[in-house]
Design an enzyme around this catalytic site. Structure first.
Site, PDB file in Angstrom:
ATOM      1  N   LYS A 189       0.865  -1.088   0.014  1.00  0.00           N
ATOM      2  CA  LYS A 189       0.148   0.025  -0.019  1.00  0.00           C
ATOM      3  C   LYS A 189       0.839   1.286  -0.110  1.00  0.00           C
ATOM      4  O   LYS A 189       1.391   1.627   1.043  1.00  0.00           O
ATOM      5  CB  LYS A 189      -0.728  -0.190   1.233  1.00  0.00           C
ATOM      6  CG  LYS A 189      -2.257   0.601   1.248  1.00  0.00           C
ATOM      7  CD  LYS A 189      -2.304   2.124   0.710  1.00  0.00           C
ATOM      8  CE  LYS A 189      -1.969   3.172   1.750  1.00  0.00           C
ATOM      9  NZ  LYS A 189      -1.828   4.505   1.173  1.00  0.00           N
ATOM     10  N   GLU A 265       8.804   1.309  11.662  1.00  0.00           N
ATOM     11  CA  GLU A 265       9.648   2.092  11.878  1.00  0.00           C
ATOM     12  C   GLU A 265       9.047   3.528  11.805  1.00  0.00           C
ATOM     13  O   GLU A 265       8.351   3.781  10.956  1.00  0.00           O
ATOM     14  CB  GLU A 265      10.351   1.989  10.452  1.00  0.00           C
ATOM     15  CG  GLU A 265      11.027   0.711  10.276  1.00  0.00           C
ATOM     16  CD  GLU A 265      12.187   0.401  11.172  1.00  0.00           C
ATOM     17  OE1 GLU A 265      12.634   1.361  11.700  1.00  0.00           O
ATOM     18  OE2 GLU A 265      12.858  -0.783  10.903  1.00  0.00           O
ATOM     19  N   CYS A 300      13.764  10.437   7.900  1.00  0.00           N
ATOM     20  CA  CYS A 300      13.207   9.930   9.250  1.00  0.00           C
ATOM     21  C   CYS A 300      14.394  10.167  10.304  1.00  0.00           C
ATOM     22  O   CYS A 300      13.991  10.766  11.469  1.00  0.00           O
ATOM     23  CB  CYS A 300      12.725   8.692   9.289  1.00  0.00           C
ATOM     24  SG  CYS A 300      14.002   7.418   8.434  1.00  0.00           S
ATOM     25  N   GLU A 399       8.192  15.429  16.415  1.00  0.00           N
ATOM     26  CA  GLU A 399       8.574  15.493  14.871  1.00  0.00           C
ATOM     27  C   GLU A 399       7.959  16.420  14.023  1.00  0.00           C
ATOM     28  O   GLU A 399       6.719  16.348  13.911  1.00  0.00           O
ATOM     29  CB  GLU A 399       8.437  13.937  14.366  1.00  0.00           C
ATOM     30  CG  GLU A 399       9.318  13.952  13.203  1.00  0.00           C
ATOM     31  CD  GLU A 399       8.845  12.632  12.619  1.00  0.00           C
ATOM     32  OE1 GLU A 399       8.210  11.785  12.501  1.00  0.00           O
ATOM     33  OE2 GLU A 399      10.185  11.741  12.131  1.00  0.00           O
TER      34      GLU A 399
HETATM   35  P1  NAD Z   1       1.848   8.288   7.725  1.00  0.00           P
HETATM   36  O1  NAD Z   1       1.984   7.526   9.083  1.00  0.00           O
HETATM   37  O2  NAD Z   1       0.836   9.080   7.643  1.00  0.00           O
HETATM   38  O3  NAD Z   1       1.598   7.330   6.527  1.00  0.00           O
HETATM   39  C1  NAD Z   1       2.302   6.170   6.033  1.00  0.00           C
HETATM   40  C2  NAD Z   1       1.675   5.324   5.367  1.00  0.00           C
HETATM   41  O4  NAD Z   1       0.418   4.849   6.124  1.00  0.00           O
HETATM   42  C3  NAD Z   1       0.946   5.734   4.127  1.00  0.00           C
HETATM   43  O5  NAD Z   1       1.002   4.769   3.008  1.00  0.00           O
HETATM   44  C4  NAD Z   1      -0.433   5.850   4.557  1.00  0.00           C
HETATM   45  O6  NAD Z   1      -1.444   5.887   3.317  1.00  0.00           O
HETATM   46  C5  NAD Z   1      -0.521   4.783   5.631  1.00  0.00           C
HETATM   47  N1  NAD Z   1      -1.750   4.904   6.476  1.00  0.00           N
HETATM   48  C6  NAD Z   1      -2.433   6.189   6.844  1.00  0.00           C
HETATM   49  N2  NAD Z   1      -3.393   5.890   7.611  1.00  0.00           N
HETATM   50  C7  NAD Z   1      -3.247   4.504   7.734  1.00  0.00           C
HETATM   51  C8  NAD Z   1      -4.365   3.701   8.465  1.00  0.00           C
HETATM   52  N3  NAD Z   1      -5.291   4.210   9.394  1.00  0.00           N
HETATM   53  N4  NAD Z   1      -3.841   2.375   8.536  1.00  0.00           N
HETATM   54  C9  NAD Z   1      -3.273   1.873   7.557  1.00  0.00           C
HETATM   55  N5  NAD Z   1      -2.097   2.495   6.954  1.00  0.00           N
HETATM   56  C10 NAD Z   1      -2.411   4.003   6.942  1.00  0.00           C
HETATM   57  O7  NAD Z   1       3.208   8.867   7.556  1.00  0.00           O
HETATM   58  P2  NAD Z   1       3.403   9.884   6.340  1.00  0.00           P
HETATM   59  O8  NAD Z   1       3.225  11.185   6.718  1.00  0.00           O
HETATM   60  O9  NAD Z   1       3.372   9.346   5.173  1.00  0.00           O
HETATM   61  O10 NAD Z   1       5.313   9.774   6.633  1.00  0.00           O
HETATM   62  C11 NAD Z   1       5.713  10.827   7.670  1.00  0.00           C
HETATM   63  C12 NAD Z   1       6.331   9.728   8.719  1.00  0.00           C
HETATM   64  O11 NAD Z   1       6.907   8.597   8.395  1.00  0.00           O
HETATM   65  C13 NAD Z   1       7.043  10.560   9.740  1.00  0.00           C
HETATM   66  O12 NAD Z   1       6.445  10.427  10.964  1.00  0.00           O
HETATM   67  C14 NAD Z   1       8.444  10.005   9.633  1.00  0.00           C
HETATM   68  O13 NAD Z   1       9.401  10.204  10.775  1.00  0.00           O
HETATM   69  C15 NAD Z   1       8.259   8.488   9.501  1.00  0.00           C
HETATM   70  N6  NAD Z   1       9.212   7.732   8.685  1.00  0.00           N
HETATM   71  C16 NAD Z   1       9.924   6.952   9.516  1.00  0.00           C
HETATM   72  C17 NAD Z   1      11.191   6.381   8.700  1.00  0.00           C
HETATM   73  C18 NAD Z   1      11.948   5.313   9.545  1.00  0.00           C
HETATM   74  O14 NAD Z   1      12.548   4.358   9.048  1.00  0.00           O
HETATM   75  N7  NAD Z   1      11.903   5.117  10.856  1.00  0.00           N
HETATM   76  C19 NAD Z   1      11.122   6.506   7.385  1.00  0.00           C
HETATM   77  C20 NAD Z   1      10.664   7.577   6.850  1.00  0.00           C
HETATM   78  C21 NAD Z   1       9.442   8.214   7.372  1.00  0.00           C
END
Ligand code: NAD
Length: 495
Positions: A189, A265, A300, A399
């Protein structure tokens, strides 16, 4: 590296409407609904994706399960799996320019970074796990003579992969490649605002000879398609990168459905600690500026909390300001831009909310703090530095995921450790010092998945990546990642 001419040609390519990828082919979503794909470069729509729903997820999971049970991938000879994944890595490299530009149009990362971090890195990851396939052995247990204890590593079945928009291809490959290498079938997804490169990856995988149903992609909204994947009774594991709140939901979904395993993650608020004896303050300042501002801070592991020892504070801040103002923000498809666009208008608004709150709470704005290049229609933000940040302020605790740096002073090593560990996160960190003992003490004392010493953000596929505390659990990358996608099965044989 890609040429400006090639970029300028590829940025005009029509993308049109993209469907889901299920059972080895593109297909429309079952409800026919679509989502617009808007580029943060200019705020214009340039494509659309299928708005997949629970029925589409069901369709993809059923295809993955059927394929898994058939064994055309899960029980295929390791040499076959290795050949197909190696071919996929080659195809990504062949299409590296196309994939890099497509990804930048989608999420706004500066092309210089995107080129290496997205398609090239994904190809390297896929090749690494392809090569590992026929080098990882099972075990024979040290049993008494009259029995034989064998420990097999078996694939889990169907793995769901949910990734964020900052580096969808790189982060996707960190999960897809070891899951496939171990023999699983996968349903991805992608993030709703940056799905195009993962869809293209699935097409290239089919071209490489991956049997239909092994790698499926369901685009759509997180709260719809993502939730359906998280709740699905026939998904054995979810590998997730994204925000803390969504990570918590996935744990709930697992508890409410089939107790699937979940690997998270999540985000970070990573401390970057400069001691007075840093080997080269100027270099430390340049690397620190890159460590927070590249990809508009949407990394991240970004070093978003800078801790500077008081005795070198003024000197370091001078160098930091110089390094920051040298960074050129602009069109991410211009090779001369150091920093591209913020991924979406919503994310930009969120960043500006953090800026307003930091000022309200008494932090001092050193530079930036505003939207720029408004005339482009895109989402651009000036690299922003606040000083006089205290550990109780929002900017020190939460963050931003944007180009906003909070700076704090410290006097002693103990104070630095206490500040470094004072958030709920524990993803990355760095220490700048010429003293080997200080460096080793800090590596032990900081609670984080990685401690960089005299650098920021370096890594390759050979080392694990992941966090402690509320930055999540489970590691991407390295051979350790394979453990997440296999189960141990014992055979106990009377001799
Ligand atoms: P997000 O959590 O909003 O979305 C991530 C993914 O989850 C997307 O594909 C989204 O469609 C999906 N999603 C959203 N709601 C959902 C639900 N209810 N059920 C299942 N899936 C759902 O994050 P974002 O805004 O896309 O990315 C930013 C975040 O990602 C930041 O917090 C960042 O730190 C984190 N991040 C972490 C790492 C790491 O390796 N630790 C790397 C990159 C980004």
């Amino acid at each position: 590296m890609i040429s400006q001419n090639a970029i300028d040609t590829l940025r005009k390519v029509e993308i049109g409407a993209r469907g889901l990828f299920i059972d080895g082919a593109q297909t429309d979503g079952l409800n026919g609904e679509t989502l617009p794909v808007t580029s943060p470069i200019d705020g214009r729509q340039f494509a659309s994706i299928a708005d997949g729903n629970a029925a589409d997820v069901d369709h993809a999971v059923a295809s993955a399960r059927k394929t898994f049970e058939k064994g055309s991938w899960s029980r295929a000879a390791p040499a076959f799996r290795k050949k197909v994944l190696t071919k996929l890595a080659e195809l990504i490299e062949k299409h590296v320019d196309e994939l890099a530009v497509l990804g930048v149009r989608d999420n706004g990362t500066e092309i210089g970074m995107a080129y290496k971090a997205e398609p090239l890195s994904a190809a390297g990851t896929i090749r690494y796990y392809a090569e590992a396939i026929d080098k990882v052995y099972g075990e024979i247990a040290p049993t008494p003579d009259n029995v034989l204890g064998l420990i097999h590593k078996e694939p889990l079945g169907v793995v769901g992969v949910i990734v964020p928009w900052n580096f969808p291809l790189m982060i996707g490959a960190w999960k897809i490649a070891p899951a496939l290498a171990a023999g699983n079938c996968v349903v991805v997804k992608p993030p709703e605002i940056a799905s195009l490169t993962l869809l293209r990856l699935a097409e290239l995988a089919a071209e490489a000879g991956l049997p239909g149903g092994v790698l499926n992609v369901v685009t759509g909204r997180g709260a719809v398609a993502g939730e359906a994947l998280g709740l699905h009774m026939d998904v054995d594991a979810i590998a997730f990168t994204g925000s803390g709140p969504v990570g918590r939901r996935l744990l709930e979904y697992a508890a409410r459905s089939n107790l699937k395993r979940v690997f998270l993650e999540l985000g970070g608020k990573s401390p970057n600690i400069v001691f007075a004896d840093a080997p080269d303050l100027k270099q430390a300042a340049t690397v620190s500026a890159n460590g927070i501002f590249r990809n508009s801070g949407q990394v991240c592991v970004a070093g978003s909390r800078l801790l500077v020892q008081s005795s070198v504070y003024d000197r370091f801040m001078d160098e930091l300001l110089k390094a920051t103002t040298r960074l050129k923000v602009g069109d991410p498809l211009d090779l001369l831009s150091d920093i591209g666009a913020v991924s979406s208008a919503e994310q930009l608004d969120k960043n500006l909310g953090f800026v307003a709150r930091a000022a309200e709470e008494g932090a001092r704005l050193v530079t930036g703090g505003e939207r720029i290049l408004v005339e482009t229609g895109g989402s651009y933000m000036a690299p922003t530095i606040f000083e006089n940040v205290t550990h109780d302020m929002q900017l020190a605790r939460e963050e931003v995921f944007g180009p906003v740096l909070g700076v704090m002073r410290f006097d002693t090593e103990e104070e630095a450790v206490s500040l470094a560990n004072s958030t709920a996160y524990g993803l990355a960190s760095a220490v700048w010092t010429a003293n080997l003992s200080t460096a080793h003490r800090m590596v032990r004392a900081i609670r984080a998945g990685v401690v960089h010493v005299n650098t920021y953000g370096g890594a390759d596929i050979t080392v694990p990546l992941g966090g402690v505390k509320q930055s999540g659990f489970g590691r991407d990358k390295s051979l350790h990642a394979l453990d997440k996608y296999t189960d141990l099965k014992t055979a106990w044989i009377a001799l």
